[in-house]
Scaffold this active site. Structure first.
Site, PDB file in Angstrom:
ATOM      1  N   HIS A 242      40.719  42.064  33.301  1.00 50.48           N
ATOM      2  CA  HIS A 242      41.113  43.132  34.235  1.00 50.48           C
ATOM      3  C   HIS A 242      41.128  44.484  33.513  1.00 50.48           C
ATOM      4  O   HIS A 242      40.659  45.486  34.049  1.00 50.48           O
ATOM      5  CB  HIS A 242      42.522  42.866  34.785  1.00 50.48           C
ATOM      6  CG  HIS A 242      42.659  41.631  35.614  1.00 50.48           C
ATOM      7  ND1 HIS A 242      43.565  40.650  35.340  1.00 50.48           N
ATOM      8  CD2 HIS A 242      41.991  41.218  36.730  1.00 50.48           C
ATOM      9  CE1 HIS A 242      43.468  39.684  36.248  1.00 50.48           C
ATOM     10  NE2 HIS A 242      42.518  39.999  37.095  1.00 50.48           N
TER      11      HIS A 242
ATOM     12  N   LYS B 287      51.626  33.159  48.799  1.00 49.53           N
ATOM     13  CA  LYS B 287      51.153  33.218  47.402  1.00 49.53           C
ATOM     14  C   LYS B 287      52.326  32.982  46.479  1.00 49.53           C
ATOM     15  O   LYS B 287      53.351  33.664  46.578  1.00 49.53           O
ATOM     16  CB  LYS B 287      50.552  34.606  47.112  1.00 49.53           C
ATOM     17  CG  LYS B 287      49.165  34.781  47.684  1.00 49.53           C
ATOM     18  CD  LYS B 287      48.140  34.932  46.576  1.00 49.53           C
ATOM     19  CE  LYS B 287      46.744  35.160  47.127  1.00 49.53           C
ATOM     20  NZ  LYS B 287      45.766  35.423  46.100  1.00 49.53           N
TER      21      LYS B 287
ATOM     22  N   ARG C 278      32.540  38.698  38.124  1.00 49.33           N
ATOM     23  CA  ARG C 278      32.414  37.986  36.840  1.00 49.33           C
ATOM     24  C   ARG C 278      31.182  37.098  36.825  1.00 49.33           C
ATOM     25  O   ARG C 278      30.549  36.907  35.805  1.00 49.33           O
ATOM     26  CB  ARG C 278      33.647  37.111  36.599  1.00 49.33           C
ATOM     27  CG  ARG C 278      34.904  37.884  36.306  1.00 49.33           C
ATOM     28  CD  ARG C 278      36.111  37.025  36.502  1.00 49.33           C
ATOM     29  NE  ARG C 278      36.213  36.583  37.888  1.00 49.33           N
ATOM     30  CZ  ARG C 278      37.072  35.703  38.341  1.00 49.33           C
ATOM     31  NH1 ARG C 278      37.912  35.125  37.522  1.00 49.33           N
ATOM     32  NH2 ARG C 278      37.095  35.384  39.614  1.00 49.33           N
TER      33      ARG C 278
ATOM     34  N   SER D 238      43.419  34.603  35.751  1.00 51.50           N
ATOM     35  CA  SER D 238      44.846  34.537  35.401  1.00 51.50           C
ATOM     36  C   SER D 238      45.310  33.081  35.357  1.00 51.50           C
ATOM     37  O   SER D 238      46.072  32.691  34.467  1.00 51.50           O
ATOM     38  CB  SER D 238      45.676  35.324  36.415  1.00 51.50           C
ATOM     39  OG  SER D 238      45.281  36.671  36.385  1.00 51.50           O
TER      40      SER D 238
HETATM   41  N1  COA Z   1      39.103  39.253  34.503  1.00 53.81           N
HETATM   42  C1  COA Z   1      39.884  38.179  34.595  1.00 53.81           C
HETATM   43  N2  COA Z   1      40.203  37.579  35.753  1.00 53.81           N
HETATM   44  C2  COA Z   1      39.724  38.120  36.865  1.00 53.81           C
HETATM   45  C3  COA Z   1      38.905  39.261  36.858  1.00 53.81           C
HETATM   46  C4  COA Z   1      38.595  39.822  35.605  1.00 53.81           C
HETATM   47  N3  COA Z   1      37.814  40.904  35.479  1.00 53.81           N
HETATM   48  N4  COA Z   1      38.587  39.565  38.125  1.00 53.81           N
HETATM   49  C5  COA Z   1      39.180  38.659  38.908  1.00 53.81           C
HETATM   50  N5  COA Z   1      39.866  37.779  38.162  1.00 53.81           N
HETATM   51  C6  COA Z   1      40.620  36.620  38.615  1.00 53.81           C
HETATM   52  C7  COA Z   1      42.069  36.944  38.874  1.00 53.81           C
HETATM   53  O1  COA Z   1      42.839  36.811  37.698  1.00 53.81           O
HETATM   54  C8  COA Z   1      42.434  35.910  39.904  1.00 53.81           C
HETATM   55  O2  COA Z   1      42.699  34.710  39.230  1.00 53.81           O
HETATM   56  P1  COA Z   1      43.710  33.632  39.826  1.00 53.81           P
HETATM   57  O3  COA Z   1      43.203  33.262  41.176  1.00 53.81           O
HETATM   58  O4  COA Z   1      43.595  32.571  38.828  1.00 53.81           O
HETATM   59  O5  COA Z   1      45.049  34.302  39.853  1.00 53.81           O
HETATM   60  C9  COA Z   1      41.149  35.696  40.685  1.00 53.81           C
HETATM   61  O6  COA Z   1      40.115  36.169  39.861  1.00 53.81           O
HETATM   62  C10 COA Z   1      41.175  36.409  42.006  1.00 53.81           C
HETATM   63  O7  COA Z   1      41.174  37.778  41.750  1.00 53.81           O
HETATM   64  P2  COA Z   1      42.056  38.920  42.365  1.00 53.81           P
HETATM   65  O8  COA Z   1      41.319  40.149  42.012  1.00 53.81           O
HETATM   66  O9  COA Z   1      43.452  38.885  41.911  1.00 53.81           O
HETATM   67  O10 COA Z   1      41.894  38.683  43.851  1.00 53.81           O
HETATM   68  P3  COA Z   1      42.885  38.137  44.815  1.00 53.81           P
HETATM   69  O11 COA Z   1      42.046  37.269  45.657  1.00 53.81           O
HETATM   70  O12 COA Z   1      44.090  37.565  44.245  1.00 53.81           O
HETATM   71  O13 COA Z   1      43.319  39.514  45.494  1.00 53.81           O
HETATM   72  C11 COA Z   1      43.342  41.176  47.167  1.00 53.81           C
HETATM   73  C12 COA Z   1      42.764  39.879  46.644  1.00 53.81           C
HETATM   74  C13 COA Z   1      44.786  41.410  46.799  1.00 53.81           C
HETATM   75  C14 COA Z   1      42.515  42.310  46.617  1.00 53.81           C
HETATM   76  C15 COA Z   1      43.134  41.088  48.690  1.00 53.81           C
HETATM   77  O14 COA Z   1      43.735  39.898  49.134  1.00 53.81           O
HETATM   78  C16 COA Z   1      43.741  42.249  49.428  1.00 53.81           C
HETATM   79  O15 COA Z   1      43.165  43.307  49.465  1.00 53.81           O
HETATM   80  N6  COA Z   1      44.934  42.009  50.028  1.00 53.81           N
HETATM   81  C17 COA Z   1      45.632  43.032  50.813  1.00 53.81           C
HETATM   82  C18 COA Z   1      45.592  42.681  52.302  1.00 53.81           C
HETATM   83  C19 COA Z   1      44.250  43.048  52.891  1.00 53.81           C
HETATM   84  O16 COA Z   1      43.874  44.192  52.980  1.00 53.81           O
HETATM   85  N7  COA Z   1      43.526  42.017  53.319  1.00 53.81           N
HETATM   86  C20 COA Z   1      42.211  42.173  53.879  1.00 53.81           C
HETATM   87  C21 COA Z   1      41.162  42.125  52.814  1.00 53.81           C
HETATM   88  S1  COA Z   1      39.553  42.193  53.493  1.00 53.81           S
END
Ligand code: COA
Length: 165
Positions: free
Chosen positions: A21, A46, A95, A133
């Protein structure tokens, strides 16, 4: 009139923030006037290891040298937060090819919700393309070495968390 600032948001759960990240944040900080690290608020669906406040504090510690980076916790729709805070770009990391489908879906939904906000994808360094993560937490909980993948602050926080468990 001064030119409009380009403010980007990099949203995610960051549970916890990894060097992968940080790699994306640092790349984004060179491209935009301001980068908001948008930590999604915990919800009943979550189950995060770290609380909102802990994830925020860790993100602040890890990004303290990047002066145009501001970590915050947000709830509700990402695009709504973006509009209220003059954000015009959403940053997401890619990624591997497997990230593409869900990212494509999210980017198109966000564009449908607000056509003025553009999603831009950045690729982290190859050495971080295999981490998430969850995998970092799993390896740590089984006493594996994750020092290449997280900052000292995150390592310390994980130590404290698992000592308490
Ligand atoms: N390096 C390491 N890990 C990475 C990474 C990187 N560069 N990029 C992504 N990851 C990993 C994260 O650690 C996470 O791992 P985990 O699932 O083991 O915890 C996984 O990839 C998912 O990534 P993340 O970026 O955290 O996405 P998410 O799916 O958890 O988050 C949101 C998504 C929060 C951005 C999205 O749900 C959101 O915008 N929510 C707000 C509500 C909304 O607007 N919803 C409509 C969206 S269209």
């Amino acid at each position: 009139m001064a030119d409009k600032l380009n403010i980007a948001i990099y949203p995610g759960s960051f549970d916890p923030l990894t060097n992968g990240h940080l790699d994306i944040i640092s790349r984004a900080s060179k491209l935009f006037d301001e980068v908001i690290v948008g930590i999604s608020q915990s919800s009943s669906s979550k189950n995060y290891l770290f609380s909102d406040d802990e994830r925020l504090k860790l993100a602040k510690k890890c990004t303290k040298k990047l002066i145009n980076v501001k970590p915050i916790v947000f709830d509700g729709l990402l695009v709504d937060y973006a509009v209220k805070n003059n954000v015009n770009v959403i940053i997401r990391g890619l990624r591997a090819f497997s990230d593409f489908e869900s990212e494509f879906q999210m980017a198109l939904m966000n564009r449908k919700l607000n056509t003025d906000i553009t999603t831009i994808f950045l690729m982290p360094h190859e050495k971080y393309t295999h981490i998430s993560s969850s995998i970092v937490k799993e390896v740590f909980s089984l006493k594996g070495d994750i020092s290449d993948y997280v900052s000292d602050e995150v390592l310390e926080a994980l130590n404290q968390k698992y000592e308490k468990k």
